[in-house]
Design an enzyme around this catalytic site. Structure first.
Site, short mmCIF file in Angstrom:
data_model
loop_
_atom_site.label_atom_id
_atom_site.label_comp_id
_atom_site.label_asym_id
_atom_site.label_seq_id
_atom_site.Cartn_x
_atom_site.Cartn_y
_atom_site.Cartn_z
N GLN A 19 31.22 31.51 39.16
CA GLN A 19 31.30 30.63 37.98
C GLN A 19 32.44 30.91 37.01
O GLN A 19 33.09 29.98 36.53
CB GLN A 19 29.96 30.68 37.22
CG GLN A 19 29.95 29.74 36.04
CD GLN A 19 28.63 29.60 35.30
OE1 GLN A 19 28.60 29.07 34.21
NE2 GLN A 19 27.53 30.04 35.87
N THR A 76 42.82 35.48 53.97
CA THR A 76 43.97 36.17 53.34
C THR A 76 44.04 37.64 53.76
O THR A 76 44.87 38.38 53.25
CB THR A 76 43.88 36.07 51.81
OG1 THR A 76 42.59 36.52 51.42
CG2 THR A 76 44.11 34.66 51.33
N ASN A 98 38.84 36.11 40.35
CA ASN A 98 37.75 36.91 39.73
C ASN A 98 36.97 37.67 40.80
O ASN A 98 35.75 37.66 40.83
CB ASN A 98 36.83 36.05 38.86
CG ASN A 98 36.01 35.03 39.62
OD1 ASN A 98 36.52 34.37 40.53
ND2 ASN A 98 34.76 34.90 39.28
N PHE A 99 37.74 38.36 41.65
CA PHE A 99 37.10 39.23 42.63
C PHE A 99 36.68 40.53 41.98
O PHE A 99 37.06 40.82 40.84
CB PHE A 99 38.07 39.52 43.79
CG PHE A 99 38.34 38.31 44.63
CD1 PHE A 99 37.31 37.60 45.21
CD2 PHE A 99 39.65 37.88 44.82
CE1 PHE A 99 37.57 36.47 45.96
CE2 PHE A 99 39.91 36.75 45.58
CZ PHE A 99 38.87 36.04 46.14
N LYS A 139 30.81 45.75 39.42
CA LYS A 139 30.72 44.31 39.68
C LYS A 139 29.78 43.72 38.63
O LYS A 139 28.79 44.37 38.25
CB LYS A 139 30.11 44.07 41.06
CG LYS A 139 31.03 44.42 42.20
CD LYS A 139 30.44 44.01 43.52
CE LYS A 139 31.45 44.23 44.63
NZ LYS A 139 30.96 43.77 45.92
N GLU A 142 26.65 37.17 35.24
CA GLU A 142 26.34 36.62 33.91
C GLU A 142 25.48 37.53 33.02
O GLU A 142 25.89 37.93 31.93
CB GLU A 142 25.62 35.28 34.13
CG GLU A 142 25.06 34.63 32.90
CD GLU A 142 26.13 34.15 31.94
OE1 GLU A 142 26.98 33.39 32.37
OE2 GLU A 142 26.10 34.56 30.76
N ASP A 171 29.78 34.01 32.00
CA ASP A 171 30.58 33.35 33.04
C ASP A 171 31.53 32.28 32.48
O ASP A 171 32.72 32.49 32.33
CB ASP A 171 29.65 32.70 34.07
CG ASP A 171 29.07 33.72 35.03
OD1 ASP A 171 29.64 34.80 35.16
OD2 ASP A 171 28.05 33.42 35.66
N GLY A 250 23.27 32.82 9.38
CA GLY A 250 24.37 32.80 8.42
C GLY A 250 23.79 32.72 7.02
O GLY A 250 22.70 33.23 6.76
N GLY A 251 24.49 32.02 6.15
CA GLY A 251 23.99 31.88 4.79
C GLY A 251 22.92 30.78 4.66
O GLY A 251 22.40 30.56 3.57
N1 CAO Z 1 39.93 35.79 52.89
C1 CAO Z 1 39.63 37.06 53.19
N2 CAO Z 1 38.91 37.87 52.40
C2 CAO Z 1 38.45 37.34 51.25
C3 CAO Z 1 38.73 36.02 50.87
C4 CAO Z 1 39.50 35.22 51.74
N3 CAO Z 1 39.80 33.98 51.46
N4 CAO Z 1 38.15 35.79 49.67
C5 CAO Z 1 37.53 36.94 49.31
N5 CAO Z 1 37.72 37.87 50.26
C6 CAO Z 1 37.22 39.24 50.27
C7 CAO Z 1 37.72 40.09 49.13
O1 CAO Z 1 39.03 40.50 49.37
C8 CAO Z 1 36.71 41.24 49.16
O2 CAO Z 1 37.06 42.13 50.18
P1 CAO Z 1 37.06 43.74 50.03
O3 CAO Z 1 35.76 44.10 49.37
O4 CAO Z 1 37.14 44.23 51.43
O5 CAO Z 1 38.22 44.12 49.21
C9 CAO Z 1 35.43 40.54 49.62
O6 CAO Z 1 35.83 39.23 50.06
C10 CAO Z 1 34.34 40.40 48.60
O7 CAO Z 1 34.83 40.08 47.32
P2 CAO Z 1 33.99 40.51 46.04
O8 CAO Z 1 33.72 41.98 46.12
O9 CAO Z 1 34.67 40.01 44.84
O10 CAO Z 1 32.65 39.68 46.26
P3 CAO Z 1 31.13 40.08 46.02
O11 CAO Z 1 30.35 38.89 46.44
O12 CAO Z 1 30.75 41.37 46.61
O13 CAO Z 1 31.03 40.24 44.42
C11 CAO Z 1 31.17 39.49 42.14
C12 CAO Z 1 30.91 39.11 43.61
C13 CAO Z 1 31.16 38.23 41.31
C14 CAO Z 1 30.04 40.42 41.65
C15 CAO Z 1 32.53 40.22 42.04
O14 CAO Z 1 33.51 39.39 42.62
C16 CAO Z 1 32.93 40.57 40.62
O15 CAO Z 1 32.39 41.50 40.01
N6 CAO Z 1 33.91 39.82 40.06
C17 CAO Z 1 34.48 40.12 38.77
C18 CAO Z 1 33.54 39.69 37.68
C19 CAO Z 1 33.19 38.24 37.79
O16 CAO Z 1 34.01 37.36 37.81
N7 CAO Z 1 31.89 37.98 37.76
C20 CAO Z 1 31.43 36.63 37.53
C21 CAO Z 1 30.99 35.97 38.68
S1 CAO Z 1 30.28 34.48 38.13
O17 CAO Z 1 28.70 34.89 37.88
#
Ligand code: CAO
Length: 418
Positions: A19, A76, A98-99, A139, A142, A171, A250-251
């Site tokens: 999000q 990628t 936002n990974f 990680k 929200e 988010d 507030g006030g």
């Molecule tokens: N091709 C290949 N690999 C891809 C890809 C693509 N198109 N898109 C994503 N990936 C890979 C990433 O490189 C990552 O790989 P590694 O762990 O090996 O480096 C993997 O997918 C997982 O990505 P992630 O760790 O970001 O995903 P997750 O589901 O485990 O975590 C989240 C999700 C949201 C907790 C985490 O991304 C995060 O903390 N983001 C930052 C804060 C944020 O934005 N949070 C809000 C989310 S909205 O509620």
């Protein structure tokens, strides 16, 4: 010819998911940017399949955060996919992601590498905590951010647990902050010719909206009480800002008050504000003229110790009125108030449809769906909201734009690069 949109010509690589990031890039897309969502082949953004109401269609969670975008599937981590991303970086203005912390680096796209590819590039990132923070590796979703940023400890009732808000303070709010950062960096680039890294942490974005609570902490530290909280003057204060229920904060003291049918309708309430200088009209509206000049009532200070009794009196006045009838009476007296709106009522609200704040848009799988339109209105243009793309809907088109021929594109499909 149609009027150009303000962000026409700005190319955004939307490497976001869930999000926070998608909310940011959707906003840029509404205002004219060419936003290309880059998604993992086969599955795409996890929200496409989360909380589905139709097994054969992208979930509303995805469709409502990804309108006005194009979709490219791309692995990628695969060398051919990396090459495509490199080409995109060379040609684009902004990359938003936002990974989890470090994921982009692990893919080989460090800030240094991105700058080598395109020194004008703006790299915009959402993280849970800011760089260097002792929780920077975490990680975050929200509610984690709402707890970390001070919203949860100050929301809810004093005799209940910390409470998160339904509003996406962690988010979408962070996404909105990031969008401001991106536009600022674009303006900066106009002056310097250089890109830069823009980062917004969810904790910081939540805290930014909780600034009045930081104000209250400092007042509490100094004087030991907060006069606008329901705990004053009859209750106790500790050394931390308490949860104040539905207090105005507030006030202007305010509270959520019951209206006719509250026993059966969970939203038969209004928010009522006692604005200091509106005391006379309030008394007239409530048919309580004797309060106007009564020194026990006619100043905010005098009212404070009986504020809950005053609200109880107003509830008595409200008990034979629906929330709409009550607001129709009170608005004539210039009293700041509103009915507590249910999501169903908002979805059907004619004014919101007319203003474009809620729109129904076409979608290839769903027919149409309802979504939130631009909350920002402009005199020079009206953002047109289009449906979200299907997974990989624009892959071939984008690769052709990058100069790949039909055989090369077919080979990438074959090897699951796209
Ligand atoms: N091709 C290949 N690999 C891809 C890809 C693509 N198109 N898109 C994503 N990936 C890979 C990433 O490189 C990552 O790989 P590694 O762990 O090996 O480096 C993997 O997918 C997982 O990505 P992630 O760790 O970001 O995903 P997750 O589901 O485990 O975590 C989240 C999700 C949201 C907790 C985490 O991304 C995060 O903390 N983001 C930052 C804060 C944020 O934005 N949070 C809000 C989310 S909205 O509620």
């Amino acid at each position: 010819m149609s009027t150009p949109l303000p962000l026409d010509g700005i190319k955004v690589i939307d490497f976001t998911h869930v999000q926070a990031g998608p909310a940011c890039t959707q906003l840029l897309a509404w205002y004219g940017a060419d936003v290309l969502k880059v998604e993992r082949p086969g599955s795409g953004d996890v929200t496409r399949s989360q909380l589905r109401d139709d097994p054969d269609a992208d979930a509303l969670y995805f469709t409502m955060l990804n309108s006005n975008k194009r979709s490219l599937t791309l692995n990628t981590k695969d060398p051919a996919g990396k090459e495509v991303l490199e080409k995109l970086i060379r040609q684009s203005d902004v990359l938003v992601e936002n990974f989890a912390p470090g994921a982009l680096d692990r893919m080989g796209f460090t800030w240094e590498r991105i700058q080598e590819l395109n020194p004008k590039m703006i790299l915009a990132s959402v993280s849970g905590f800011s760089e260097g923070h002792h929780y920077e590796d975490l990680k975050v979703y929200e509610n984690v951010a709402q707890c970390a940023g001070g919203a949860a400890s100050t929301t809810g009732f004093w005799d209940g647990p910390p409470t998160v808000s339904a509003a996406a303070l962690g988010d979408s709010n962070t996404g909105m902050h990031l969008a401001i950062g991106i536009l600022t960096a674009l303006r900066g680039r106009d002056k310097t010719g250089k890109g830069q890294k823009v980062a917004c942490a969810m904790q910081d974005a939540v805290l930014n909206l909780c600034r009045v609570k930081l104000r209250d902490q400092q007042r509490l530290d100094k004087i030991g009480y907060l006069e606008e909280y329901p705990q004053y003057p009859h209750g106790e204060f500790s050394d931390v800002v308490p949860r104040g229920g539905n207090a105005g904060g507030g006030g202007q003291p305010g509270w959520v008050l019951k209206c006719k049918s509250w026993e059966t309708d969970p939203n038969a309430y209004i928010y009522f504000t006692i604005q200091g200088h509106a005391w006379q009209p309030i008394c007239r509206a409530l048919n309580k003229p004797e309060w106007i000049d009564d020194p026990a009532y006619n100043t905010a200070e005098a009212r404070q110790d009986k504020i809950m009794e005053i609200f109880a009196f107003i509830e008595e006045w409200l008990k034979d009125k629906t929330k709409y009838e009550a607001v129709d009476i009170l608005r004539k007296f210039d009293i700041p108030c509103a009915p507590v709106a249910s999501m169903k009522e908002l979805a059907e609200d004619k004014s919101l449809r007319e203003s474009g704040s809620i729109v129904e848009v076409p979608h290839k799988q769903r027919g149409t769906y309802l979504t939130v339109g631009s909350p920002i209105k402009f005199s020079g243009f009206k953002p047109v909201i289009t449906g979200s793309p299907l997974l990989g809907e624009h892959s071939d088109e984008v690769l052709a734009e990058l100069g790949y021929n039909v055989e090369q594109i077919a080979a990438m499909h074959e090897s699951n690069t796209i």
